[in-house]
Design a protein around this motif. Structure first.
Motif, PDB file in Angstrom:
ATOM      1  N   UNK A  41       0.760  -1.195   0.009  1.00 31.63           N
ATOM      2  CA  UNK A  41       0.159   0.094  -0.001  1.00 31.63           C
ATOM      3  C   UNK A  41       0.775   1.189  -0.023  1.00 31.63           C
ATOM      4  N   UNK A  42       2.078   1.434   0.852  1.00 29.54           N
ATOM      5  CA  UNK A  42       2.640   2.666   0.747  1.00 29.54           C
ATOM      6  C   UNK A  42       3.579   2.636  -0.735  1.00 29.54           C
ATOM      7  N   UNK A  43       3.836   1.712  -1.378  1.00 30.28           N
ATOM      8  CA  UNK A  43       4.393   1.805  -2.484  1.00 30.28           C
ATOM      9  C   UNK A  43       3.395   2.328  -3.717  1.00 30.28           C
ATOM     10  N   UNK A  44       2.227   1.708  -3.699  1.00 31.08           N
ATOM     11  CA  UNK A  44       1.231   2.190  -4.512  1.00 31.08           C
ATOM     12  C   UNK A  44       0.725   3.618  -4.067  1.00 31.08           C
ATOM     13  N   UNK A  45       0.809   3.885  -3.097  1.00 30.89           N
ATOM     14  CA  UNK A  45       0.322   5.133  -2.543  1.00 30.89           C
ATOM     15  C   UNK A  45       1.404   6.556  -3.420  1.00 30.89           C
ATOM     16  N   UNK A  46       2.478   5.997  -3.227  1.00 32.89           N
ATOM     17  CA  UNK A  46       3.639   6.815  -3.910  1.00 32.89           C
ATOM     18  C   UNK A  46       4.017   6.491  -5.389  1.00 32.89           C
ATOM     19  N   UNK A  47       3.141   5.865  -6.101  1.00 37.95           N
ATOM     20  CA  UNK A  47       3.435   5.558  -7.279  1.00 37.95           C
ATOM     21  C   UNK A  47       2.809   6.652  -8.170  1.00 37.95           C
ATOM     22  N   UNK A  48       3.329   7.228  -9.070  1.00 35.69           N
ATOM     23  CA  UNK A  48       2.852   8.408 -10.103  1.00 35.69           C
ATOM     24  C   UNK A  48       2.493   7.692 -11.290  1.00 35.69           C
ATOM     25  N   UNK A  49       2.288   8.673 -12.340  1.00 35.27           N
ATOM     26  CA  UNK A  49       1.576   7.886 -13.613  1.00 35.27           C
ATOM     27  C   UNK A  49       2.546   7.368 -14.335  1.00 35.27           C
ATOM     28  N   UNK A  50       3.814   7.672 -14.146  1.00 32.44           N
ATOM     29  CA  UNK A  50       4.852   6.472 -14.747  1.00 32.44           C
ATOM     30  C   UNK A  50       5.230   5.080 -14.094  1.00 32.44           C
ATOM     31  N   UNK A  51       4.699   5.123 -12.760  1.00 35.18           N
ATOM     32  CA  UNK A  51       5.269   3.848 -12.120  1.00 35.18           C
ATOM     33  C   UNK A  51       3.808   3.096 -11.552  1.00 35.18           C
ATOM     34  N   UNK A  52       2.593   3.549 -11.807  1.00 33.21           N
ATOM     35  CA  UNK A  52       1.237   2.978 -11.257  1.00 33.21           C
ATOM     36  C   UNK A  52       1.154   1.693 -12.250  1.00 33.21           C
ATOM     37  N   UNK A  53       0.872   0.528 -11.551  1.00 32.31           N
ATOM     38  CA  UNK A  53       0.822  -0.723 -12.352  1.00 32.31           C
ATOM     39  C   UNK A  53      -0.406  -0.816 -13.247  1.00 32.31           C
ATOM     40  N   UNK A  54      -0.599  -1.459 -14.152  1.00 27.04           N
ATOM     41  CA  UNK A  54      -1.633  -1.701 -14.862  1.00 27.04           C
ATOM     42  C   UNK A  54      -2.444  -2.702 -14.286  1.00 27.04           C
ATOM     43  N   UNK A  55      -1.766  -3.765 -13.770  1.00 26.40           N
ATOM     44  CA  UNK A  55      -2.224  -4.730 -13.158  1.00 26.40           C
ATOM     45  C   UNK A  55      -1.558  -5.402 -11.922  1.00 26.40           C
ATOM     46  N   UNK A  56      -2.245  -5.768 -10.899  1.00 25.51           N
ATOM     47  CA  UNK A  56      -1.617  -6.274  -9.848  1.00 25.51           C
ATOM     48  C   UNK A  56      -1.652  -8.102  -9.715  1.00 25.51           C
ATOM     49  N   UNK A  57      -0.366  -8.741  -9.590  1.00 24.23           N
ATOM     50  CA  UNK A  57      -0.515 -10.203  -9.236  1.00 24.23           C
ATOM     51  C   UNK A  57      -0.134 -10.308  -7.845  1.00 24.23           C
ATOM     52  N   UNK A  58      -1.145 -10.678  -7.403  1.00 24.37           N
ATOM     53  CA  UNK A  58      -1.088 -10.796  -5.539  1.00 24.37           C
ATOM     54  C   UNK A  58      -1.181 -11.925  -5.181  1.00 24.37           C
ATOM     55  N   UNK A  59      -0.179 -12.338  -4.464  1.00 24.97           N
ATOM     56  CA  UNK A  59      -0.256 -13.666  -3.577  1.00 24.97           C
ATOM     57  C   UNK A  59      -0.992 -13.684  -2.444  1.00 24.97           C
ATOM     58  N   UNK A  60      -1.988 -14.764  -2.042  1.00 19.33           N
ATOM     59  CA  UNK A  60      -2.585 -14.645  -1.021  1.00 19.33           C
ATOM     60  C   UNK A  60      -2.119 -14.798   0.190  1.00 19.33           C
ATOM     61  N   UNK A  61      -1.008 -15.761   0.348  1.00 16.48           N
ATOM     62  CA  UNK A  61      -0.314 -15.685   1.912  1.00 16.48           C
ATOM     63  C   UNK A  61       0.814 -14.829   1.537  1.00 16.48           C
ATOM     64  N   UNK A  62       0.922 -13.998   2.546  1.00 18.56           N
ATOM     65  CA  UNK A  62       2.083 -13.018   2.693  1.00 18.56           C
ATOM     66  C   UNK A  62       2.668 -12.846   4.093  1.00 18.56           C
ATOM     67  N   UNK A  63       3.817 -12.623   4.195  1.00 19.31           N
ATOM     68  CA  UNK A  63       4.345 -11.986   5.496  1.00 19.31           C
ATOM     69  C   UNK A  63       3.700 -10.633   5.696  1.00 19.31           C
ATOM     70  N   UNK A  64       3.436 -10.236   6.860  1.00 23.87           N
ATOM     71  CA  UNK A  64       2.597  -8.846   7.181  1.00 23.87           C
ATOM     72  C   UNK A  64       1.248  -8.970   6.615  1.00 23.87           C
TER      73      UNK A  64
END
Length: 233
Positions: A41-64
């Motif tokens: 979430x912090x990475x996405x919040x700081x992303x601008x037009x040049x870095x915002x992803x077009x799609x997220x591949x998101x694992x279900x089981x993550x640390x944190x």
């Protein structure tokens, strides 16, 4: 030069992440990898037009922060960013695609990296506007260029699957679509999903419409058959 589509890979196993990234980059995608749920979430919040992803591949089981929580947060804050969940927990599939979270697709582990690339391409195709004029009905407008549905000018914040369902029905007002027909429009690869998944997407779509139009019903159930778009009897 055409801009590469950007894929954010959220996966805590470095070997899997690297393999997926290699295949994506071999198909001319740009990728970025995050290995901890708390980073996303912090990475996405700081992303601008040049870095915002077009799609997220998101694992279900993550640390944190876990994938379910992240999917919900991303959907709320960046509703037009498609999400493909990576999961080894088959029992979570209806929840991932349904009412609570609204992921655009899922891939069960173990998977082929070629399948991941194919699914990414399919979801991106679904999440973008077809080259057709926008569809309008009364005060509800489908903006194909922005992949948005506007009710009295307010964005409903639909996922790609919800938008596609509404779009299909709005193109044929009054026509009754069976669940199988709607699934064919939702998933062009003809995978097998339960009818309950369609019902969950319809229920969530109705709830978003009701948030703006509490006294109006535009999607009607036809008992034992399916659904139709019919704003007025």
């Amino acid at each position: 030069m055409t801009r590469q589509d950007r894929i954010l890979i959220v996966e805590d196993e470095p070997k899997i992440a690297r393999l997926v990234a290699d295949y994506l980059e071999g198909s001319r995608f740009a990728s970025h990898h995050l290995g901890h749920g708390d980073e996303v979430l912090p990475w996405l919040a700081e992303a601008d037009e040049g870095t915002m992803p077009d799609l997220v591949l998101l694992d279900l089981m993550l640390p944190g922060t876990d994938g379910l929580t992240l999917c919900r947060e991303i959907r709320q804050r960046w509703p037009r960013v498609p999400i493909i969940m990576l999961t080894a927990r088959v029992e979570e599939v209806d929840r991932l695609l349904g009412l609570e979270l609204g992921a655009d697709d899922y891939i069960c582990k173990p998977f082929s990296p070629r399948e991941v690339v194919a699914r990414v391409k399919a979801v991106l195709r679904r999440s973008r506007a077809a080259q057709e004029p926008s569809v309008a009905a009364s005060d509800l407008i489908l903006d194909d260029d922005g992949w948005r549905a506007l009710a009295d000018g307010q964005d409903l914040g639909l996922t790609a699957v919800e938008f596609q369902l509404l779009r299909v029905m709005m193109h044929a007002p009054g026509r009754i679509f069976s669940r199988d027909q709607l699934m064919d429009h939702m998933y062009r690869d003809h995978r097998i999903v339960s009818e309950r998944t369609v019902d969950s997407h319809i229920k969530k779509l109705r709830r978003k419409v009701a948030d703006i139009w509490p006294d109006r019903e535009i999607i009607r159930s036809v008992y034992g058959v399916g659904y139709k778009y019919q704003p007025e009897e």
